[in-house]
Write an enzyme that holds these catalytic residues in place. Structure first.
Site, PDB file in Angstrom:
ATOM      1  N   LYS A  79       1.350  -1.090   0.103  1.00 24.70           N
ATOM      2  CA  LYS A  79      -0.338   0.186  -0.358  1.00 24.70           C
ATOM      3  C   LYS A  79       0.977   1.525   0.014  1.00 24.70           C
ATOM      4  CE  LYS A  79      -3.234  -2.248   2.458  1.00 24.70           C
ATOM      5  NZ  LYS A  79      -4.770  -2.582   1.221  1.00 24.70           N
ATOM      6  N   GLY A 116       7.401  -7.186  -6.847  1.00 23.24           N
ATOM      7  CA  GLY A 116       6.202  -8.253  -8.314  1.00 23.24           C
ATOM      8  C   GLY A 116       6.676  -7.001  -9.369  1.00 23.24           C
ATOM      9  N   ASP A 117       5.444  -7.058 -10.529  1.00 22.26           N
ATOM     10  CA  ASP A 117       6.044  -6.179 -11.577  1.00 22.26           C
ATOM     11  C   ASP A 117       5.868  -4.898 -10.614  1.00 22.26           C
ATOM     12  OD1 ASP A 117       3.400  -6.928 -10.956  1.00 22.26           O
ATOM     13  OD2 ASP A 117       3.088  -6.883 -13.955  1.00 22.26           O
ATOM     14  N   ILE A 141       3.205 -15.115  -6.409  1.00 24.39           N
ATOM     15  CA  ILE A 141       2.250 -16.398  -6.398  1.00 24.39           C
ATOM     16  C   ILE A 141       1.819 -17.000  -8.139  1.00 24.39           C
ATOM     17  CG2 ILE A 141       2.272 -16.397  -4.324  1.00 24.39           C
ATOM     18  CD1 ILE A 141      -1.204 -15.463  -4.433  1.00 24.39           C
ATOM     19  N   ASP A 142       1.255 -15.410  -8.660  1.00 27.66           N
ATOM     20  CA  ASP A 142       0.702 -15.653 -10.270  1.00 27.66           C
ATOM     21  C   ASP A 142       1.161 -15.720 -10.535  1.00 27.66           C
ATOM     22  OD1 ASP A 142      -1.451 -14.366  -8.529  1.00 27.66           O
ATOM     23  OD2 ASP A 142      -1.032 -12.130  -9.016  1.00 27.66           O
ATOM     24  N   ARG A 186      -4.491 -12.143 -10.257  1.00 29.07           N
ATOM     25  CA  ARG A 186      -4.628 -10.941 -10.197  1.00 29.07           C
ATOM     26  C   ARG A 186      -5.020 -10.837 -11.971  1.00 29.07           C
ATOM     27  NH1 ARG A 186      -0.607  -6.573  -8.747  1.00 29.07           N
ATOM     28  NH2 ARG A 186       0.166  -7.475 -11.215  1.00 29.07           N
ATOM     29  N   HIS A 284      -5.221 -16.235   0.963  1.00 26.76           N
ATOM     30  CA  HIS A 284      -4.264 -16.075   1.282  1.00 26.76           C
ATOM     31  C   HIS A 284      -3.737 -17.094   1.902  1.00 26.76           C
ATOM     32  CE1 HIS A 284      -5.715 -12.032   1.335  1.00 26.76           C
ATOM     33  NE2 HIS A 284      -4.260 -11.829   1.572  1.00 26.76           N
ATOM     34  N   GLN A 286      -2.765 -19.187   0.228  1.00 30.97           N
ATOM     35  CA  GLN A 286      -2.107 -19.588  -0.747  1.00 30.97           C
ATOM     36  C   GLN A 286      -0.456 -19.513  -1.226  1.00 30.97           C
ATOM     37  OE1 GLN A 286      -4.183 -19.803  -4.497  1.00 30.97           O
ATOM     38  NE2 GLN A 286      -5.157 -18.353  -3.324  1.00 30.97           N
TER      39      GLN A 286
END
Length: 361
Positions: A79, A116-117, A141-142, A186, A284, A286
């Site tokens: 965030k 992540g990206d 995780i994606d 996502r 969550h 995962q």
């Protein structure tokens, strides 16, 4: 040593399994091989905003037991974009210089960022603006970071989802139900596709492949006709309704997040086929728990490679896994697009060959 360095490491974005394996590898290699000092930055970029910055000095003995730990001992945040940081009065301000100043107050020679990206794009922008020697490590995780076959956390997430499918099969068969498992993803359907194949699901729905509800109904009906009155379906949270609407749920502070597509399919399937349906949302689960062996190995390889990039002065690069070896690519190449499931991917063809319904046929 004349070339002794002091490097920082932080984890940014959502947590996942394997992050602590990366940190451990960075510390073991940087301290044990190069005799450098490693500083862990707590709570990602938020730790660099505080004064003094929130840090912990990391040694080999301290991190040696971190290999299998889930989450991140350093803490993280997903965030508050520092270039438009939300304030309590509803306005946003640019706090990027606070982060840059915090980095330089620590007298660091380089920074390793695991994210992540989205996180890596922000960190790279900070590095470019603040003259920071930056090296990136992909985690999500994606598994949707570009130009790497695997990102930290993906394998563990697939393992958790696969175990859930394994367990749902028994309940589905016992009660003649259609069990629907909603998994994270996502923008991409990598978790659903991999876990669905590994778990023997009859139906896999991912955002990259448009579907028709009638095709799903027909799959269930065909199974019913041959005496198999149960099915297991796996659906990625990013799949839309047949009319193209994104399914979201309201969370704290008025924030909307993906979630609920599993219940949509449960309602539609029950009405069209008469089957009893149940939905399981992994959420969550995962992300948490003990990391898989592959995530530990991958995290260790990425951590060592990132330290070597710093040692050889190769900055503004991200480590990747390609063709069974660690390589590095410019960060700009890795973040310019996300890695979706290719409809012609080997695993898509595998699913079709196994008779799994992907909704489009």
């Amino acid at each position: 040593m004349a070339n002794k360095k002091r490097i920082g490491i932080l984890t940014s974005g959502g947590d996942c399994a394997g992050l602590n394996a990366v940190i451990r590898a960075v510390v073991r290699h940087a301290v044990g091989t190069y005799e450098w000092e490693v500083v862990g930055i707590c709570q990602a970029t938020h730790g660099l905003m505080t004064r003094p910055p929130q840090i912990m000095t990391l040694g080999i003995e301290q991190v040696d037991s971190w290999l299998m730990l889930g989450g991140t001992v350093l803490g993280t945040t997903n965030k508050g974009n520092p270039f438009a940081f939300p304030m309590s009065d509803g306005t946003t301000i640019d706090r990027s210089q606070e982060i840059i100043d915090g980095y330089h107050q620590l007298n660091l020679d380089a920074l390793i960022g695991i994210g992540g990206d989205g996180s890596l794009a922000i960190l790279r922008r900070l590095a470019q603006q603040g003259d920071i020697n930056f090296v990136a490590i992909p985690k999500t995780i994606d598994n949707d970071v570009n130009i790497t076959e695997f990102s930290i956390g993906f394998d563990t997430a697939v393992s958790v989802a696969t175990e859930a499918i394994d367990r749902l099969h028994f309940t589905a068969a016992s009660h003649s139900r259609v069990m629907i498992l909603e998994v994270m993803g996502r923008d991409a359907g990598h978790i659903a596709l991999n876990a669905g194949i590994a778990g023997g699901a009859q139906i896999i729905l991912i955002p990259e492949i448009p579907y028709k509800l009638e095709n799903i109904y027909n799959k269930i009906r065909r199974r019913q006709k041959i005496g198999k009155n149960f099915s297991v379906a796996v659906v990625s949270e990013a799949v839309c309704t047949q009319s193209g609407e994104t399914v979201q749920k309201m969370e704290q502070f008025g924030e909307c997040r993906l979630g609920g597509i599993g219940q949509y399919f449960a309602n539609e399937i029950a009405q069209a086929t008469g089957a009893e349906t149940r939905v399981t949302v992994l959420g969550h689960l995962q992300r948490g728990g003990i990391s898989s062996p592959l995530d530990r190995v991958l995290g260790s390889a990425f951590g060592v490679a990132a330290v070597d990039l710093i040692a050889t002065g190769q900055f503004d690069r991200m480590v990747t896994w390609q063709n069974r070896e660690v390589r590095s690519v410019p960060i700009t190449e890795a973040i310019k697009d996300y890695r979706a499931v290719d409809p012609q991917d080997t695993l898509v063809k595998t699913a079709r060959g196994l008779g799994i319904c992907l909704g489009d046929r």
